[in-house]
Design an enzyme around this catalytic site. Sequence first.
Site, PDB file in Angstrom:
ATOM      1  N   TYR A  18       0.834  -1.197   0.000  1.00 17.04           N
ATOM      2  CA  TYR A  18       0.000   0.000   0.000  1.00 17.04           C
ATOM      3  C   TYR A  18       0.871   1.251   0.000  1.00 17.04           C
ATOM      4  CZ  TYR A  18      -3.879   3.083   1.221  1.00 17.04           C
ATOM      5  OH  TYR A  18      -4.825   4.082   1.215  1.00 17.04           O
ATOM      6  N   HIS A  22       1.348   4.111  -3.064  1.00 15.36           N
ATOM      7  CA  HIS A  22       1.054   5.533  -2.830  1.00 15.36           C
ATOM      8  C   HIS A  22       2.303   6.403  -2.945  1.00 15.36           C
ATOM      9  CE1 HIS A  22      -2.882   4.100  -1.683  1.00 15.36           C
ATOM     10  NE2 HIS A  22      -3.295   5.350  -1.748  1.00 15.36           N
ATOM     11  N   TYR A  41      -4.035  15.594   1.595  1.00 15.22           N
ATOM     12  CA  TYR A  41      -4.618  14.259   1.666  1.00 15.22           C
ATOM     13  C   TYR A  41      -3.622  13.393   2.421  1.00 15.22           C
ATOM     14  CZ  TYR A  41      -7.273  10.214  -0.238  1.00 15.22           C
ATOM     15  OH  TYR A  41      -8.050   9.088  -0.421  1.00 15.22           O
ATOM     16  N   TRP A  76      -7.218   3.274 -10.894  1.00 12.71           N
ATOM     17  CA  TRP A  76      -6.521   3.212  -9.603  1.00 12.71           C
ATOM     18  C   TRP A  76      -7.204   2.205  -8.687  1.00 12.71           C
ATOM     19  CZ3 TRP A  76      -1.997   4.580  -7.619  1.00 12.71           C
ATOM     20  CH2 TRP A  76      -1.842   4.567  -6.231  1.00 12.71           C
ATOM     21  N   TRP A  77      -8.531   2.233  -8.648  1.00 13.75           N
ATOM     22  CA  TRP A  77      -9.253   1.273  -7.818  1.00 13.75           C
ATOM     23  C   TRP A  77      -8.936  -0.158  -8.225  1.00 13.75           C
ATOM     24  CZ3 TRP A  77     -14.824   3.654  -8.157  1.00 13.75           C
ATOM     25  CH2 TRP A  77     -14.889   4.793  -7.342  1.00 13.75           C
TER      26      TRP A  77
END
Length: 104
Positions: A18, A22, A41, A76-77
């Site tokens: 993860y 990112h 964010y 992206w999902w």
Amino acid sequence: MQRLAFKMKLNPRQKEAYKARHDALWPELKQLLKDAGVSEYSIFLDEETNTLFAFQKVSGNGGSQDLADNPIVQKWWAYMADIMETNPDNSPVSVPLEELFFME
């Protein structure tokens, strides 16, 4: 400026994947978020429960949660679906959180 917070769920033992994904956030996704008014964010991990806590500062009334129909977001999902809890459309299972306190 509004502050939005929500939680998501990371699959077990996926912290490194993860973070790596990112850390290499696609420039076109980053620009899309900025264009949508997201100026900050942050995502935090509670390793005990694998709960991800996300926080955004957003100008206007939108936010990342309003970009579901964008092909970049959908891509992206799909890219993230193997390491997170997702809905049938690959979107992360996301629970909005209510702000109860804010200090300036």
